[in-house]
Write a protein that holds these residues in place. Sequence first.
Motif: not given
Length: 182
Positions: A75-79, A108-111, A148-151, A167-171
């Motif tokens: 998968q790809v996490l799109i931040v 999709i992650c909206i930070n 939720q992201l961790r899961a 915030g990719k590194s922070s996440l």
Amino acid sequence: VRGEEDGKEYACSIRGVLRSMARDARNVVITGDRVLFRQEGDAEQGVIERVEPRHGLLSRGSQGREHILVANIDQVLIVGTAADPDFKPQLIDRYLISAERCGVQPIICINKIDLVDPRILLPHVRAYGRAGYTVVLTCTRDGRGIDQLRALLAGRQSAVSGQSGVGKSSLLNCVDADLGLQ
């Protein structure tokens, strides 16, 4: 290269025959490849003898050529961000098109949701949800959405994409404090 059995890192060169067989030398070995290597030289050096078959590729086109960016991902996490930098749904859409074209599951992650009233994001979250995408809203300052992201990332090989400053590194540090990313 990280040795699967011993976990040590090896500085490796690429066997000449591999390079000559590749159509595009930049794609001989890429991030995520599983390789067979032979220790050579001192205890921390080796030579890559073979690249195992790839799956789960993410690539982009440039100058009429396809450039593989990463291999063997699930998968790809799109931040993206709610603000700072501004929310850019058109950029998220471009990442989604790339993931779909390559057959890789997007998340999709909206930070940085602490910087806006999250209700302004609802039309976008609903649209992405109706299209079948998983969307997670996160804030690294107060931990919202991190579980939720961790899961979503657990037990999966994931690539992380997004523009600078989202915030990719922070996440990732919130998901796994042992990473210690800058």
